[in-house]
Design an enzyme around this catalytic site. Structure first.
Site, PDB file in Angstrom:
ATOM      1  N   SER A  66      53.261 100.420 128.575  1.00 30.21           N
ATOM      2  CA  SER A  66      53.746 100.091 127.228  1.00 30.21           C
ATOM      3  C   SER A  66      52.861  99.107 126.469  1.00 30.21           C
ATOM      4  O   SER A  66      53.007  98.974 125.250  1.00 30.21           O
ATOM      5  CB  SER A  66      55.167  99.538 127.294  1.00 30.21           C
ATOM      6  N   LYS A  69      51.084 100.454 123.556  1.00 32.08           N
ATOM      7  CA  LYS A  69      51.785 100.690 122.276  1.00 32.08           C
ATOM      8  C   LYS A  69      51.274  99.767 121.166  1.00 32.08           C
ATOM      9  O   LYS A  69      51.256 100.150 120.005  1.00 32.08           O
ATOM     10  CB  LYS A  69      53.300 100.484 122.467  1.00 32.08           C
ATOM     11  N   TYR A 193      50.133 110.747 124.746  1.00 30.43           N
ATOM     12  CA  TYR A 193      50.878 109.517 125.054  1.00 30.43           C
ATOM     13  C   TYR A 193      50.735 109.125 126.527  1.00 30.43           C
ATOM     14  O   TYR A 193      50.522 107.943 126.849  1.00 30.43           O
ATOM     15  CB  TYR A 193      52.353 109.707 124.683  1.00 30.43           C
ATOM     16  N   TYR A 245      60.947  94.430 125.358  1.00 25.79           N
ATOM     17  CA  TYR A 245      62.110  95.332 125.337  1.00 25.79           C
ATOM     18  C   TYR A 245      63.387  94.547 125.026  1.00 25.79           C
ATOM     19  O   TYR A 245      63.384  93.671 124.184  1.00 25.79           O
ATOM     20  CB  TYR A 245      62.280  96.098 126.662  1.00 25.79           C
ATOM     21  N   VAL A 263      55.338  98.818 132.313  1.00 28.15           N
ATOM     22  CA  VAL A 263      56.005  99.035 133.607  1.00 28.15           C
ATOM     23  C   VAL A 263      55.046  99.065 134.806  1.00 28.15           C
ATOM     24  O   VAL A 263      55.499  99.195 135.944  1.00 28.15           O
ATOM     25  CB  VAL A 263      56.893 100.303 133.642  1.00 28.15           C
TER      26      VAL A 263
HETATM   27  N1  GLN Z   1      54.613 105.300 130.127  1.00 28.80           N
HETATM   28  C1  GLN Z   1      55.848 104.594 130.220  1.00 28.80           C
HETATM   29  C2  GLN Z   1      57.002 105.420 129.650  1.00 28.80           C
HETATM   30  O1  GLN Z   1      56.860 105.992 128.610  1.00 28.80           O
HETATM   31  C3  GLN Z   1      55.734 103.300 129.520  1.00 28.80           C
HETATM   32  C4  GLN Z   1      57.025 102.541 129.541  1.00 28.80           C
HETATM   33  C5  GLN Z   1      56.847 101.082 129.712  1.00 28.80           C
HETATM   34  O2  GLN Z   1      55.820 100.540 130.112  1.00 28.80           O
HETATM   35  N2  GLN Z   1      57.935 100.411 129.470  1.00 28.80           N
HETATM   36  O3  GLN Z   1      58.055 105.503 130.224  1.00 28.80           O
END
Ligand code: GLN
Length: 309
Positions: A66, A69, A193, A245, A263
């Site tokens: 994430s 992003k 993605y 988050y 994650v």
């Molecule tokens: N690639 C992960 C997903 O889309 C990224 C999520 C994350 O790092 N929170 O679930």
């Protein structure tokens, strides 16, 4: 303050937080991530003057997940302009888990922000490029510019492991396609993605990215502008309001530094007039944030009074 933070101090703090390395759980909903070693802990600080200090398993690489992003958002804003992007993705935090579909049903016209999966998938869709590989290639070139390191790639195994098992993200994309937030092939956007999330770095490379944001988007060595200042500011603001988050509020109180977690167990923090901080520790709490990463950033922030508040 800068001179106080030596490698020895960072090592000592890593040892202090090491007992928490097994407190959470390594992400396993992406099968390839479950192979990470919870004992691989590392931290790096890259100051805006270009100097750096680091400790722990600094050679260990991990995928951005994430954290990507924030970087994808900067590129999509540069490609399309603010109006285009924010007509399609909102600016409000959700307080929901990152992969939640709930708000999308309540506000079908657009996902609430670019840091939750729905918003991030829409942002990836906006990055210019005719094919998924062209989009990811442009994102990688952007990261090469930010880090001055052309060796950075994506991990194909992690990317395909997520692509094959990403049913929730497919659902979010189909939902958004129904509501015309995204168009074209769901599989192609998911391909871009998952490759974006699988971009592989170490803490030193990641801390340098944080320093570039802290430096208002200017390259640390040459002073060349890589991200327009107001767009770097937008990205850092999202890091404060939605970067951790549904734990963004408590993180703002305990740490108070713009930060984005992934994650894989990594956290990118960026502090104006200071630099970038990157932490890696694969065990996650129940919100999907690195247990050790949060503890270490809290220690650092409290000890050196780094909170922006
Ligand atoms: N690639 C992960 C997903 O889309 C990224 C999520 C994350 O790092 N929170 O679930």
């Amino acid at each position: 303050m800068k001179k106080d933070i030596t490698t020895d101090i960072l090592e000592e703090w890593l040892n202090n937080v090491r007992p928490y390395a097994y407190d959470g759980q390594v992400a396993n909903y992406i099968p390839a991530l479950s192979r990470q070693n919870p004992e691989n802990l590392a931290v790096a600080i890259h100051y805006i003057d270009g100097s750096s200090v680091e400790a722990g398993e600094t050679e260990a690489t991990f995928t951005l997940q994430s954290i990507s992003k924030v970087i994808a958002l900067a590129l999509a804003l540069m490609d399309n302009g603010e109006d285009y992007v924010f007509d399609r993705v909102g600016m409000e935090p959700t307080g929901d888990p990152f992969h939640s579909i709930y708000r999308l049903e309540k506000t079908p016209s657009k996902p609430l922000n670019p840091m939750i999966n729905a918003g991030a998938l829409a942002v990836t869709h906006m990055i210019h490029g005719d094919t998924p590989d062209e989009k990811v290639g442009r994102l990688l070139s952007f990261i090469h510019e930010m880090t001055d390191d052309n060796s950075i790639r994506y991990d194909e195994e992690v990317a395909s492991s997520e692509f094959e098992t990403s049913f929730l993200n497919r659902s979010l994309l189909f939902y958004m396609k129904q509501h015309k937030i995204v168009t074209g092939s769901v599989e192609e956007t998911l391909d871009a993605y998952t490759k974006q999330c699988a971009i592989e770095v170490n803490v030193c490379q990641l801390a340098r990215i944080g320093a570039l944001f802290a430096n208002g988007g200017k390259d640390l060595d040459s002073g060349r502008r890589i991200i327009p200042k107001h767009l770097a500011r937008i990205c850092k603001t999202f890091m404060v309001t939605c970067g951790m988050y549904d734990a963004s509020g408590s993180f703002a109180i305990k740490v108070g530094i713009p930060a984005k977690s992934g994650v894989s167990g990594s956290v990118l923090a960026s502090l104006n007039d200071f630099g970038g901080i990157a932490v890696y520790g694969p065990s996650l709490d129940d919100r999907g944030n690195s247990v050790v990463g949060l503890k270490l950033l809290e220690l650092l922030s409290n000890r050196y009074d780094l909170s922006i508040f």
